[in-house]
Write a protein that holds these residues in place. Structure first.
Motif, PDB file in Angstrom:
ATOM      1  N   TRP A 133       0.832  -1.192   0.000  1.00 29.37           N
ATOM      2  CA  TRP A 133       0.000   0.000   0.000  1.00 29.37           C
ATOM      3  C   TRP A 133       0.865   1.239   0.000  1.00 29.37           C
ATOM      4  CZ3 TRP A 133      -5.251  -0.389  -0.280  1.00 29.37           C
ATOM      5  CH2 TRP A 133      -5.799  -1.646  -0.023  1.00 29.37           C
ATOM      6  N   ARG A 134       0.382   2.280  -0.621  1.00 32.47           N
ATOM      7  CA  ARG A 134       1.007   3.598  -0.551  1.00 32.47           C
ATOM      8  C   ARG A 134      -0.079   4.568  -0.088  1.00 32.47           C
ATOM      9  NH1 ARG A 134       3.496   6.640  -5.728  1.00 32.47           N
ATOM     10  NH2 ARG A 134       5.408   5.537  -5.234  1.00 32.47           N
ATOM     11  N   THR A 135       0.232   5.339   0.913  1.00 26.68           N
ATOM     12  CA  THR A 135      -0.689   6.355   1.402  1.00 26.68           C
ATOM     13  C   THR A 135      -0.250   7.696   0.836  1.00 26.68           C
ATOM     14  OG1 THR A 135      -1.017   5.113   3.436  1.00 26.68           O
ATOM     15  CG2 THR A 135      -1.692   7.410   3.454  1.00 26.68           C
ATOM     16  N   VAL A 136      -1.159   8.392   0.167  1.00 23.63           N
ATOM     17  CA  VAL A 136      -0.851   9.681  -0.439  1.00 23.63           C
ATOM     18  C   VAL A 136      -1.900  10.706  -0.021  1.00 23.63           C
ATOM     19  CG1 VAL A 136       0.329   8.696  -2.433  1.00 23.63           C
ATOM     20  CG2 VAL A 136      -2.089   9.177  -2.571  1.00 23.63           C
ATOM     21  N   ILE A 137      -1.508  11.953  -0.086  1.00 22.04           N
ATOM     22  CA  ILE A 137      -2.432  13.046   0.163  1.00 22.04           C
ATOM     23  C   ILE A 137      -2.591  13.801  -1.146  1.00 22.04           C
ATOM     24  CG2 ILE A 137      -2.834  15.189   1.421  1.00 22.04           C
ATOM     25  CD1 ILE A 137      -1.207  13.956   3.715  1.00 22.04           C
ATOM     26  N   ILE A 138      -3.813  13.831  -1.653  1.00 17.64           N
ATOM     27  CA  ILE A 138      -4.136  14.548  -2.881  1.00 17.64           C
ATOM     28  C   ILE A 138      -5.181  15.582  -2.516  1.00 17.64           C
ATOM     29  CG2 ILE A 138      -5.100  14.385  -5.199  1.00 17.64           C
ATOM     30  CD1 ILE A 138      -3.989  11.544  -5.336  1.00 17.64           C
ATOM     31  N   GLY A 139      -4.849  16.830  -2.789  1.00 15.57           N
ATOM     32  CA  GLY A 139      -5.698  17.911  -2.309  1.00 15.57           C
ATOM     33  C   GLY A 139      -5.542  17.970  -0.804  1.00 15.57           C
ATOM     34  N   GLU A 140      -6.603  17.769  -0.097  1.00 17.64           N
ATOM     35  CA  GLU A 140      -6.529  17.707   1.359  1.00 17.64           C
ATOM     36  C   GLU A 140      -7.033  16.372   1.885  1.00 17.64           C
ATOM     37  OE1 GLU A 140      -8.434  21.088   3.066  1.00 17.64           O
ATOM     38  OE2 GLU A 140      -7.234  22.505   1.919  1.00 17.64           O
ATOM     39  N   GLN A 141      -7.202  15.402   0.987  1.00 21.40           N
ATOM     40  CA  GLN A 141      -7.701  14.097   1.385  1.00 21.40           C
ATOM     41  C   GLN A 141      -6.594  13.055   1.320  1.00 21.40           C
ATOM     42  OE1 GLN A 141     -11.030  13.128  -1.105  1.00 21.40           O
ATOM     43  NE2 GLN A 141     -12.450  14.312   0.149  1.00 21.40           N
ATOM     44  N   GLU A 142      -6.624  12.134   2.274  1.00 21.24           N
ATOM     45  CA  GLU A 142      -5.672  11.037   2.300  1.00 21.24           C
ATOM     46  C   GLU A 142      -6.288   9.834   1.588  1.00 21.24           C
ATOM     47  OE1 GLU A 142      -4.129   8.209   5.759  1.00 21.24           O
ATOM     48  OE2 GLU A 142      -3.390  10.263   5.953  1.00 21.24           O
ATOM     49  N   HIS A 143      -5.512   9.223   0.715  1.00 27.90           N
ATOM     50  CA  HIS A 143      -5.960   8.062  -0.042  1.00 27.90           C
ATOM     51  C   HIS A 143      -4.948   6.940   0.132  1.00 27.90           C
ATOM     52  CE1 HIS A 143      -8.924  10.434  -2.328  1.00 27.90           C
ATOM     53  NE2 HIS A 143      -7.992  11.381  -2.331  1.00 27.90           N
ATOM     54  N   CYS A 144      -5.427   5.696   0.138  1.00 27.80           N
ATOM     55  CA  CYS A 144      -4.551   4.521   0.161  1.00 27.80           C
ATOM     56  C   CYS A 144      -4.615   3.862  -1.208  1.00 27.80           C
ATOM     57  CB  CYS A 144      -4.998   3.532   1.230  1.00 27.80           C
ATOM     58  SG  CYS A 144      -4.719   4.119   2.894  1.00 27.80           S
TER      59      CYS A 144
ATOM     60  N   SER B  50      -0.098  10.812  -7.759  1.00 33.05           N
ATOM     61  CA  SER B  50       0.960  10.922  -6.750  1.00 33.05           C
ATOM     62  C   SER B  50       2.336  10.927  -7.408  1.00 33.05           C
ATOM     63  CB  SER B  50       0.855   9.795  -5.729  1.00 33.05           C
ATOM     64  OG  SER B  50       1.092   8.542  -6.326  1.00 33.05           O
ATOM     65  N   SER B  51       2.491  10.200  -8.512  1.00 31.53           N
ATOM     66  CA  SER B  51       3.762  10.208  -9.237  1.00 31.53           C
ATOM     67  C   SER B  51       3.979  11.537  -9.948  1.00 31.53           C
ATOM     68  CB  SER B  51       3.804   9.075 -10.253  1.00 31.53           C
ATOM     69  OG  SER B  51       3.710   7.835  -9.600  1.00 31.53           O
ATOM     70  N   LEU B  52       2.914  12.095 -10.517  1.00 35.16           N
ATOM     71  CA  LEU B  52       3.030  13.399 -11.167  1.00 35.16           C
ATOM     72  C   LEU B  52       3.464  14.480 -10.177  1.00 35.16           C
ATOM     73  CD1 LEU B  52       0.006  13.667 -13.626  1.00 35.16           C
ATOM     74  CD2 LEU B  52       2.420  13.649 -14.202  1.00 35.16           C
ATOM     75  N   GLU B  53       2.938  14.398  -8.960  1.00 31.45           N
ATOM     76  CA  GLU B  53       3.330  15.375  -7.931  1.00 31.45           C
ATOM     77  C   GLU B  53       4.836  15.363  -7.730  1.00 31.45           C
ATOM     78  OE1 GLU B  53       1.681  17.594  -6.020  1.00 31.45           O
ATOM     79  OE2 GLU B  53      -0.313  17.178  -6.793  1.00 31.45           O
ATOM     80  N   LEU B  54       5.456  14.196  -7.839  1.00 27.18           N
ATOM     81  CA  LEU B  54       6.902  14.076  -7.648  1.00 27.18           C
ATOM     82  C   LEU B  54       7.686  14.410  -8.914  1.00 27.18           C
ATOM     83  CD1 LEU B  54       6.975  10.775  -5.610  1.00 27.18           C
ATOM     84  CD2 LEU B  54       7.178  13.104  -4.741  1.00 27.18           C
ATOM     85  N   LEU B  55       7.150  14.036 -10.086  1.00 28.41           N
ATOM     86  CA  LEU B  55       7.875  14.209 -11.343  1.00 28.41           C
ATOM     87  C   LEU B  55       7.821  15.628 -11.880  1.00 28.41           C
ATOM     88  CD1 LEU B  55       6.880  11.033 -13.376  1.00 28.41           C
ATOM     89  CD2 LEU B  55       9.140  11.617 -12.530  1.00 28.41           C
ATOM     90  N   VAL B  56       6.687  16.285 -11.716  1.00 26.21           N
ATOM     91  CA  VAL B  56       6.473  17.566 -12.374  1.00 26.21           C
ATOM     92  C   VAL B  56       6.975  18.694 -11.501  1.00 26.21           C
ATOM     93  CG1 VAL B  56       4.738  19.116 -13.312  1.00 26.21           C
ATOM     94  CG2 VAL B  56       4.526  16.669 -13.676  1.00 26.21           C
ATOM     95  N   ALA B  57       8.096  19.280 -11.909  1.00 27.20           N
ATOM     96  CA  ALA B  57       8.635  20.441 -11.212  1.00 27.20           C
ATOM     97  C   ALA B  57       8.175  21.715 -11.903  1.00 27.20           C
ATOM     98  CB  ALA B  57      10.154  20.376 -11.177  1.00 27.20           C
ATOM     99  N   GLU B  58       8.037  21.658 -13.207  1.00 31.40           N
ATOM    100  CA  GLU B  58       7.604  22.809 -13.987  1.00 31.40           C
ATOM    101  C   GLU B  58       6.502  22.354 -14.936  1.00 31.40           C
ATOM    102  OE1 GLU B  58      11.010  24.581 -15.835  1.00 31.40           O
ATOM    103  OE2 GLU B  58      12.045  24.869 -13.933  1.00 31.40           O
ATOM    104  N   ASP B  59       6.629  22.719 -16.197  1.00 30.42           N
ATOM    105  CA  ASP B  59       5.643  22.340 -17.197  1.00 30.42           C
ATOM    106  C   ASP B  59       5.813  20.868 -17.570  1.00 30.42           C
ATOM    107  OD1 ASP B  59       4.961  24.982 -17.165  1.00 30.42           O
ATOM    108  OD2 ASP B  59       6.105  25.484 -18.952  1.00 30.42           O
ATOM    109  N   TYR B  60       4.762  20.289 -18.099  1.00 32.76           N
ATOM    110  CA  TYR B  60       4.844  18.909 -18.570  1.00 32.76           C
ATOM    111  C   TYR B  60       3.895  18.705 -19.733  1.00 32.76           C
ATOM    112  CZ  TYR B  60       0.497  17.778 -16.022  1.00 32.76           C
ATOM    113  OH  TYR B  60      -0.786  17.727 -15.568  1.00 32.76           O
TER     114      TYR B  60
END
Length: 158
Positions: A24-35, A90-100
């Motif tokens: 499992w991976r727990t992520v926060i997207i927006g203000e909600q936590e998702h598993c 969740s991967s996009l949050e880590l990969l995208v620093a600028e435009d994509y």
């Protein structure tokens, strides 16, 4: 630039219970936590990959190949797609620093593997405003006649 472990504060890895044997991976997207159930999404992760970068900055290219998605007649289809979407965001949050940009490989994808308009709308509404704003290009390779028509009609409103 490698991602520092302190930058991954919103991500936590944990193993499921001894009887569950799920990853499992727990992520926060927006203000909600998702598993995210990574065991269910693992066979389909090759459908969304990092294709490199373009330009002079940290502009990412995300390659989306729906031919690797699950069959829509599968009994766990909605569960798999929801978990896969959460994984991608969740991967996009880590990969995208600028435009994509997103490259969508449509060619030879059977109809039963294509995503529905309702699902795409729900996903777009869940995406963080920063990701919506930084999407600079959507390239559809070998679009169907239907996709070409929808894009031609909707382009004046975008």
């Amino acid at each position: 630039m490698p991602v520092d472990s302190t930058d991954l504060g919103m991500l936590q890895w944990r193993m499921g219970g001894a009887t569950n044997r799920s990853l499992w991976r727990t992520v926060i997207i927006g203000e909600q936590e998702h598993c995210i159930d990574l065991r269910m999404t693992q066979p389909y992760m090759k459908g969304v990959t990092h294709g490199g970068s373009y330009g002079e900055g940290l502009n990412a290219i995300i390659v989306f190949a729906p031919c690797f998605l699950p069959d829509s007649s599968s009994p766990d289809y909605h569960y798999i797609m929801e978990n896969l979407f959460l994984y991608v965001i969740s991967s996009l949050e880590l990969l995208v620093a600028e435009d994509y940009m997103i490259v969508h490989l449509k060619g030879a994808t059977p109809q039963w593997r294509m995503l529905g308009i309702g699902w795409l709308k729900k996903c777009y509404q869940m995406i963080d405003r920063r990701l919506q704003k930084n999407l600079k290009s959507l390239i559809i390779v070998h679009p169907s006649w239907f996709i070409q028509t929808v894009l031609a009609i909707s382009c004046p409103f975008i």
